[in-house]
Motif scaffolding. Structure first.
Motif, PDB file in Angstrom:
ATOM      1  N   ALA A 358       0.745  -1.278  -0.140  1.00 13.89           N
ATOM      2  CA  ALA A 358       0.192  -0.008  -0.119  1.00 13.89           C
ATOM      3  C   ALA A 358       0.936   1.129  -0.101  1.00 13.89           C
ATOM      4  O   ALA A 358       0.452   2.194  -0.729  1.00 13.89           O
ATOM      5  N   LEU A 359       1.959   1.177   0.874  1.00  9.72           N
ATOM      6  CA  LEU A 359       2.665   2.349   0.923  1.00  9.72           C
ATOM      7  C   LEU A 359       3.387   2.505  -0.635  1.00  9.72           C
ATOM      8  O   LEU A 359       3.709   3.628  -1.134  1.00  9.72           O
ATOM      9  N   ALA A 360       3.983   1.445  -0.970  1.00  8.84           N
ATOM     10  CA  ALA A 360       4.747   1.587  -2.283  1.00  8.84           C
ATOM     11  C   ALA A 360       3.639   2.094  -3.545  1.00  8.84           C
ATOM     12  O   ALA A 360       4.122   2.664  -4.482  1.00  8.84           O
ATOM     13  N   TRP A 361       2.288   1.639  -3.453  1.00 12.44           N
ATOM     14  CA  TRP A 361       1.346   2.136  -4.286  1.00 12.44           C
ATOM     15  C   TRP A 361       0.646   3.404  -3.932  1.00 12.44           C
ATOM     16  O   TRP A 361      -0.192   3.887  -4.875  1.00 12.44           O
ATOM     17  N   ALA A 362       1.264   4.013  -3.121  1.00 16.04           N
ATOM     18  CA  ALA A 362       0.250   5.288  -2.667  1.00 16.04           C
ATOM     19  C   ALA A 362       0.186   6.527  -3.631  1.00 16.04           C
ATOM     20  O   ALA A 362      -0.585   7.283  -3.497  1.00 16.04           O
ATOM     21  N   GLY A 363       1.337   6.456  -4.425  1.00 17.78           N
ATOM     22  CA  GLY A 363       1.498   7.470  -5.409  1.00 17.78           C
ATOM     23  C   GLY A 363       0.391   7.367  -6.687  1.00 17.78           C
ATOM     24  O   GLY A 363       0.164   8.199  -7.288  1.00 17.78           O
ATOM     25  N   LEU A 364       0.135   6.225  -6.989  1.00 17.07           N
ATOM     26  CA  LEU A 364      -0.628   5.757  -8.155  1.00 17.07           C
ATOM     27  C   LEU A 364      -1.883   6.650  -8.342  1.00 17.07           C
ATOM     28  O   LEU A 364      -2.197   7.335  -9.326  1.00 17.07           O
ATOM     29  N   PRO A 365      -2.745   6.594  -7.315  1.00 12.77           N
ATOM     30  CA  PRO A 365      -3.973   7.307  -7.273  1.00 12.77           C
ATOM     31  C   PRO A 365      -4.013   8.756  -7.524  1.00 12.77           C
ATOM     32  O   PRO A 365      -4.792   9.441  -8.205  1.00 12.77           O
ATOM     33  N   VAL A 366      -2.639   9.414  -7.189  1.00  9.92           N
ATOM     34  CA  VAL A 366      -2.586  10.935  -7.351  1.00  9.92           C
ATOM     35  C   VAL A 366      -1.629  11.237  -8.446  1.00  9.92           C
ATOM     36  O   VAL A 366      -1.491  12.520  -8.890  1.00  9.92           O
ATOM     37  N   GLY A 367      -1.009  10.178  -9.016  1.00 10.43           N
ATOM     38  CA  GLY A 367      -0.025  10.450 -10.160  1.00 10.43           C
ATOM     39  C   GLY A 367      -0.567  11.129 -11.453  1.00 10.43           C
ATOM     40  O   GLY A 367       0.041  12.039 -11.982  1.00 10.43           O
ATOM     41  N   VAL A 369      -3.388  13.079 -11.637  1.00 12.72           N
ATOM     42  CA  VAL A 369      -3.617  14.495 -11.185  1.00 12.72           C
ATOM     43  C   VAL A 369      -2.449  15.273 -11.357  1.00 12.72           C
ATOM     44  O   VAL A 369      -2.285  16.570 -11.806  1.00 12.72           O
ATOM     45  N   VAL A 370      -1.241  14.988 -10.417  1.00 11.39           N
ATOM     46  CA  VAL A 370      -0.076  15.756 -10.447  1.00 11.39           C
ATOM     47  C   VAL A 370       0.590  15.807 -11.905  1.00 11.39           C
ATOM     48  O   VAL A 370       0.782  16.869 -12.323  1.00 11.39           O
ATOM     49  N   GLY A 371       0.274  14.643 -12.953  1.00 10.13           N
ATOM     50  CA  GLY A 371       0.810  14.882 -14.203  1.00 10.13           C
ATOM     51  C   GLY A 371       0.141  15.862 -14.896  1.00 10.13           C
ATOM     52  O   GLY A 371       0.666  16.751 -15.734  1.00 10.13           O
ATOM     53  N   GLY A 372      -1.262  16.003 -14.703  1.00 14.84           N
ATOM     54  CA  GLY A 372      -1.966  16.655 -15.546  1.00 14.84           C
ATOM     55  C   GLY A 372      -1.841  18.307 -15.031  1.00 14.84           C
ATOM     56  O   GLY A 372      -1.711  19.165 -15.949  1.00 14.84           O
ATOM     57  N   VAL A 373      -1.471  18.699 -13.885  1.00 18.55           N
ATOM     58  CA  VAL A 373      -1.185  19.715 -13.353  1.00 18.55           C
ATOM     59  C   VAL A 373       0.075  20.412 -14.106  1.00 18.55           C
ATOM     60  O   VAL A 373       0.119  21.678 -14.271  1.00 18.55           O
ATOM     61  N   VAL A 374       1.072  19.653 -13.985  1.00 17.19           N
ATOM     62  CA  VAL A 374       2.235  19.859 -14.215  1.00 17.19           C
ATOM     63  C   VAL A 374       2.424  20.124 -15.690  1.00 17.19           C
ATOM     64  O   VAL A 374       2.998  21.298 -16.263  1.00 17.19           O
ATOM     65  N   VAL A 375       2.109  19.258 -16.517  1.00 19.29           N
ATOM     66  CA  VAL A 375       1.794  19.248 -17.794  1.00 19.29           C
ATOM     67  C   VAL A 375       1.101  20.397 -18.575  1.00 19.29           C
ATOM     68  O   VAL A 375       1.301  21.256 -19.206  1.00 19.29           O
ATOM     69  N   GLY A 376       0.071  20.953 -17.586  1.00 23.82           N
ATOM     70  CA  GLY A 376      -0.826  22.066 -18.032  1.00 23.82           C
ATOM     71  C   GLY A 376      -0.120  23.126 -17.563  1.00 23.82           C
ATOM     72  O   GLY A 376      -0.405  24.346 -18.477  1.00 23.82           O
ATOM     73  N   ALA A 377       0.650  23.239 -16.741  1.00 22.94           N
ATOM     74  CA  ALA A 377       1.322  24.744 -16.517  1.00 22.94           C
ATOM     75  C   ALA A 377       2.476  24.774 -17.334  1.00 22.94           C
ATOM     76  O   ALA A 377       2.798  25.956 -17.582  1.00 22.94           O
ATOM     77  N   PHE A 378       3.310  23.818 -17.506  1.00 21.30           N
ATOM     78  CA  PHE A 378       4.464  23.994 -18.259  1.00 21.30           C
ATOM     79  C   PHE A 378       4.919  23.376 -19.585  1.00 21.30           C
ATOM     80  O   PHE A 378       5.803  23.807 -20.247  1.00 21.30           O
ATOM     81  N   GLY A 379       3.963  22.464 -19.892  1.00 21.52           N
ATOM     82  CA  GLY A 379       4.128  21.869 -21.109  1.00 21.52           C
ATOM     83  C   GLY A 379       4.701  20.325 -20.916  1.00 21.52           C
ATOM     84  O   GLY A 379       5.062  19.895 -19.761  1.00 21.52           O
ATOM     85  N   ALA A 380       4.525  19.396 -21.927  1.00 25.97           N
ATOM     86  CA  ALA A 380       4.876  18.192 -21.781  1.00 25.97           C
ATOM     87  C   ALA A 380       6.605  17.919 -21.705  1.00 25.97           C
ATOM     88  O   ALA A 380       7.066  17.022 -20.768  1.00 25.97           O
TER      89      ALA A 380
END
Length: 417
Positions: A358-367, A369-380
């Motif tokens: 569970a700890l190892a996979w904890a980032g999957l549900p938010v990954g 969302v994080v990717g979308g925010v960063v790509v939207g702000a700065f580009g791919a």
């Protein structure tokens, strides 16, 4: 585990087959469900919620299910998890066929069914992992070799499942294809019930409430610096991988005039190379430094392919970086599995393993969302560059810590019963 409760040799094949079927079925749904939502709603936001809806309860239930695995035994929890998750997934094609799952109006219902399936799949997957030490005892096969076999078959099953999923979605439709995932879950439950005997991992005389048992697992992880460091590294890389797969790679491919076929090609090459190197790692188990293989594998698995895209490298180099990444990746999971089962006392392997996963996979549900925010702000490209740098730092700096030398020492350590 009691010396009188050893599983038969056929449990090795049963465990590997059940795990392979489950992985392949799950990969089919990862193709079918997002395709269903996007084609019906044309909303990338709703499509992204499918992963979150499944993985958030999956991670939580897997963490909380460990004490049940130890107390009831992995066989019972695995069978129950497969049956219940399969039942909720089976409702998706049934309700869609009778007109009760029209989208976008019924998106909340779809997400609810996916979430319930994920919630029951979490403990079931954790239970199958907890079977490995008992299977190793019965078969006489070293832990490192069994974890390597398991990892190799998981990779191969994932590739097969993705291919089957794409073909079935095109031939029969996305909703109908989810029935294959449900069927795979039912088949996994049947195989486990037939081939895996009842094995209790916990100490029958162990007292304490459910929460006390859960705390025992958390306390063990908190005191083991090597496992804690490994889990922190994997949590970061899984978050980056989720952002890469769900947002960064598709946007880069689209913006550079390529089609989805390139995404599929990169995935096949990465996965195929990982299968090949996992076979090599399994065959050579015990003949190389775990620490060196693990750190080198992670160094190759992430940053090069991220940075190749970020820097606009030629297509042949991008393809080559994915092959190299796959070769590095195949050495990681067998090493992690062997270290884990050697360090964790047998009677708490269920609760510790479930918490660790569970700890190892904890980032999957938010990954995503994080990717979308960063790509939207700065580009791919900038997002890929930042992710590649983060991947490189997170997979090299921890290896400098003194506790990582214990990776190779644990081979000769005292067996934990």
């Amino acid at each position: 585990m009691s010396a009188h409760a050893r599983p038969s040799r056929r449990s090795l094949y049963g465990m590997l087959f059940a795990s392979s079927v489950s992985i392949a079925g799950t990969r089919v749904s990862t193709i079918a469900l997002p395709w269903l939502v996007y084609t019906e709603t044309k909303s990338a936001t709703l499509t992204g919620l499918v992963l979150t809806a499944e993985m958030a309860p999956y991670v939580i239930s897997k963490a909380l299910g460990g004490p049940l695995v130890d107390r009831r035994g992995p066989r019972a929890i695995s069978v129950a998890g497969d049956l219940l998750s399969g039942a909720f997934l089976a409702l998706i094609p049934i309700l869609y066929a009778v007109g009760q799952l029209s989208l976008p109006e019924r998106v909340p219902l779809l997400l609810t069914l996916v979430a319930l399936a994920g919630a029951f799949r979490g403990p079931g997957d954790g239970a199958r992992n907890a079977m490995i030490p008992a299977v190793a005892d019965a078969s006489g096969v070293p832990l490192e070799r069994i974890t390597g076999l398991d990892s190799t078959l998981d990779r191969a099953s994932g590739l097969l499942g993705a291919g089957i999923g794409g073909l079935l979605v095109g031939a029969f439709g996305a909703a109908q294809t989810v029935a294959v995932t449900a069927g795979a879950a039912f088949l996994s439950a049947l195989v486990v019930s037939l081939f895996i005997p009842r094995v209790s991992l916990g100490d029958a005389e162990e007292s304490g409430s459910y929460f006390t048992r859960l705390q025992t697992g958390a306390s063990f992880l908190g005191k083991d610096r090597l496992l804690r460091s490994i889990l922190a590294m994997i949590a970061v890389t899984n978050l980056l991988e989720a952002a890469y797969i769900s947002v960064m790679l598709p946007v880069w491919v689209h913006d550079h005039g390529h089609g989805p076929e390139l995404i599929g090609l990169l995935g096949i090459l990465f996965g195929g190379a990982a299968v090949a190197s996992s076979v090599l790692a399994t065959t050579m188990a015990g003949r190389f430094s775990r620490r060196t293989a693990y750190l080198a594998g992670f160094t190759l698995a992430g940053a090069p392919r991220y940075l190749a895209l970020a820097l606009g490298a030629p297509l042949w180099l991008i393809i080559g970086s994915n092959v190299i990444a796959g070769l590095g990746n195949g050495f990681i999971n067998p090493t992690i599995g062997a270290i884990f089962f050697e360090r964790v006392p047998r009677h708490i392997v269920g609760r510790v393993g479930s918490l660790a996963d569970a700890l190892a996979w904890a980032g999957l549900p938010v990954g995503g969302v994080v990717g979308g925010v960063v790509v939207g702000a700065f580009g791919a490209a900038p997002a890929l560059g930042a992710a590649g740098a983060a991947y490189l730092v997170s997979t090299t700096v921890p290896g400098l810590r003194p506790e990582w030398r214990d990776m190779d020492r644990s081979r000769t350590g005292v067996s934990r019963e």
